[in-house]
Design a protein around this motif. Structure first.
Motif, mmCIF file in Angstrom:
data_model
loop_
_atom_site.group_PDB
_atom_site.id
_atom_site.type_symbol
_atom_site.label_atom_id
_atom_site.label_comp_id
_atom_site.label_asym_id
_atom_site.label_seq_id
_atom_site.Cartn_x
_atom_site.Cartn_y
_atom_site.Cartn_z
ATOM 1 N N TYR A 23 0.830 -1.200 0.000
ATOM 2 C CA TYR A 23 0.000 0.000 0.000
ATOM 3 C C TYR A 23 0.868 1.255 0.000
ATOM 4 C CZ TYR A 23 -4.079 2.905 0.822
ATOM 5 O OH TYR A 23 -5.085 3.839 0.673
ATOM 6 N N GLN A 24 1.931 1.245 0.815
ATOM 7 C CA GLN A 24 2.842 2.390 0.851
ATOM 8 C C GLN A 24 3.454 2.627 -0.522
ATOM 9 O OE1 GLN A 24 5.328 0.951 4.048
ATOM 10 N NE2 GLN A 24 4.389 2.340 5.538
ATOM 11 N N SER A 25 3.841 1.566 -1.184
ATOM 12 C CA SER A 25 4.457 1.691 -2.500
ATOM 13 C C SER A 25 3.463 2.202 -3.541
ATOM 14 C CB SER A 25 5.012 0.325 -2.932
ATOM 15 O OG SER A 25 5.498 0.377 -4.240
ATOM 16 N N ALA A 26 2.253 1.674 -3.500
ATOM 17 C CA ALA A 26 1.260 2.041 -4.512
ATOM 18 C C ALA A 26 0.702 3.447 -4.318
ATOM 19 C CB ALA A 26 0.120 1.023 -4.500
ATOM 20 N N TYR A 27 0.530 3.830 -3.054
ATOM 21 C CA TYR A 27 -0.127 5.104 -2.777
ATOM 22 C C TYR A 27 0.828 6.201 -2.306
ATOM 23 C CZ TYR A 27 -4.605 2.826 -3.471
ATOM 24 O OH TYR A 27 -5.674 2.171 -4.023
ATOM 25 N N GLY A 28 2.091 5.872 -2.107
ATOM 26 C CA GLY A 28 3.077 6.871 -1.741
ATOM 27 C C GLY A 28 2.911 7.423 -0.337
ATOM 28 N N LEU A 29 2.363 6.651 0.559
ATOM 29 C CA LEU A 29 2.171 7.085 1.937
ATOM 30 C C LEU A 29 3.205 6.432 2.836
ATOM 31 C CD1 LEU A 29 -1.718 6.803 2.111
ATOM 32 C CD2 LEU A 29 -0.356 8.846 1.664
ATOM 33 N N SER A 30 3.425 7.032 4.020
ATOM 34 C CA SER A 30 4.441 6.475 4.907
ATOM 35 C C SER A 30 3.907 6.073 6.281
ATOM 36 C CB SER A 30 5.594 7.466 5.081
ATOM 37 O OG SER A 30 5.104 8.667 5.641
ATOM 38 N N ASP A 31 2.726 6.524 6.655
ATOM 39 C CA ASP A 31 2.161 6.211 7.971
ATOM 40 C C ASP A 31 1.777 4.729 8.019
ATOM 41 O OD1 ASP A 31 0.947 6.130 10.438
ATOM 42 O OD2 ASP A 31 -0.776 7.375 9.857
ATOM 43 N N ASP A 32 2.533 3.958 8.810
ATOM 44 C CA ASP A 32 2.330 2.508 8.866
ATOM 45 C C ASP A 32 0.915 2.126 9.284
ATOM 46 O OD1 ASP A 32 4.868 1.957 7.990
ATOM 47 O OD2 ASP A 32 5.688 1.495 9.969
ATOM 48 N N ARG A 33 0.407 2.765 10.324
ATOM 49 C CA ARG A 33 -0.927 2.410 10.828
ATOM 50 C C ARG A 33 -2.013 2.688 9.797
ATOM 51 N NH1 ARG A 33 -2.209 2.888 17.027
ATOM 52 N NH2 ARG A 33 -0.459 1.659 17.799
ATOM 53 N N ALA A 34 -1.945 3.851 9.187
ATOM 54 C CA ALA A 34 -2.953 4.215 8.187
ATOM 55 C C ALA A 34 -2.867 3.277 6.984
ATOM 56 C CB ALA A 34 -2.759 5.662 7.751
ATOM 57 N N CYS A 35 -1.643 2.951 6.574
ATOM 58 C CA CYS A 35 -1.459 2.062 5.427
ATOM 59 C C CYS A 35 -1.920 0.646 5.747
ATOM 60 C CB CYS A 35 -0.002 2.060 4.982
ATOM 61 S SG CYS A 35 0.506 3.592 4.199
ATOM 62 N N GLU A 36 -1.666 0.215 6.970
ATOM 63 C CA GLU A 36 -2.097 -1.126 7.383
ATOM 64 C C GLU A 36 -3.620 -1.231 7.346
ATOM 65 O OE1 GLU A 36 -1.716 -4.121 11.231
ATOM 66 O OE2 GLU A 36 -0.674 -2.203 11.250
ATOM 67 N N SER A 37 -4.281 -0.220 7.855
ATOM 68 C CA SER A 37 -5.736 -0.200 7.879
ATOM 69 C C SER A 37 -6.310 -0.132 6.465
ATOM 70 C CB SER A 37 -6.209 0.996 8.702
ATOM 71 O OG SER A 37 -7.605 1.090 8.682
ATOM 72 N N ALA A 38 -5.767 0.749 5.660
ATOM 73 C CA ALA A 38 -6.254 0.906 4.294
ATOM 74 C C ALA A 38 -5.978 -0.347 3.462
ATOM 75 C CB ALA A 38 -5.605 2.125 3.644
ATOM 76 N N ALA A 39 -4.822 -0.957 3.674
ATOM 77 C CA ALA A 39 -4.480 -2.179 2.943
ATOM 78 C C ALA A 39 -5.428 -3.306 3.320
ATOM 79 C CB ALA A 39 -3.040 -2.579 3.234
#
Length: 137
Positions: A23-39
Motif C-alpha cells: 500500500y505504501q508503494s502504490a499510494y506513496g504514503l508512509s504512515d504505517d498504521r494508516a497504510c495497514e488499515s487501508a491495505a
C-alpha cells in the motif's frame, strides 16, 4: 475495474506478501498504521481479491515445486545422490553425501507424499456403550 493504484498495490502485494508495504508503494504514503488499515480494507475488496487470484495463477509452474519434483529430490537425498559442498582446512572443496539425519528426513517426506503415514485418525463408534459407575466410597 481496478484503478492504477489498486493494480500497483496488487502487483506489489503478490511480490512481497506484505500488504502495508504494498500500500505504501502504490499510494506513496508512509504512515504505517494508516497504510495497514487501508491495505486491510483493500484486501477485502472483491475486485482486488479477484485480481490477486489471477496474479497467483499466472505464476509459472516452474517456479513452484510440484509433487513429482519433491519426490525426485527426496529420493535423491535418500539415496545420498545429493551432495553437500564444503571447504576443508586448506580451502579445497569437498563433496560430502547427505548425512543420515537428512536421509531419514527425506524418507519421512517420501512416505508422507505417498500416503504411507496417517497423520490423524478418527474413531467413530456406531453403538452406544453402557457406562456403569459404582459408588462404593
Amino acid at each position: 475495474m481496478l484503478n492504477p493504484k489498486q493494480t500497483k498495490f496488487c502487483v506489489e502485494y503478490s511480490k512481497s506478501g506484505n500488504a502495508t508495504r504494498a500500500y505504501q508503494s502504490a499510494y506513496g504514503l508512509s504512515d504505517d498504521r494508516a497504510c495497514e488499515s487501508a491495505a486491510s480494507r483493500l484486501l477485502a475488496n472483491d475486485e482486488v481479491k479477484k485480481y490477486l487470484r489471477e496474479l497467483s495463477e499466472q505464476v509459472s509452474d516452474s517456479t513452484v515445486a510440484d509433487r513429482q519434483e519433491l519426490m525426485r529430490f527426496a529420493t535423491a537425498t535418500l539415496r545420498a545422490e545429493i551432495t553437500n559442498t564444503i571447504l576443508d582446512r586448506d580451502g579445497n572443496t569437498v563433496e560430502l553425501p547427505a548425512q543420515l539425519k537428512d536421509r531419514l528426513k527425506a524418507l519421512e517426506l517420501l512416505a508422507k507424499l505417498q500416503g504411507l503415514f496417517v497423520s490423524k485418525q478418527e474413531l467413530e463408534i456406531s453403538q452406544s456403550i453402557p457406562i456403569v459407575i459404582n459408588d462404593n466410597i
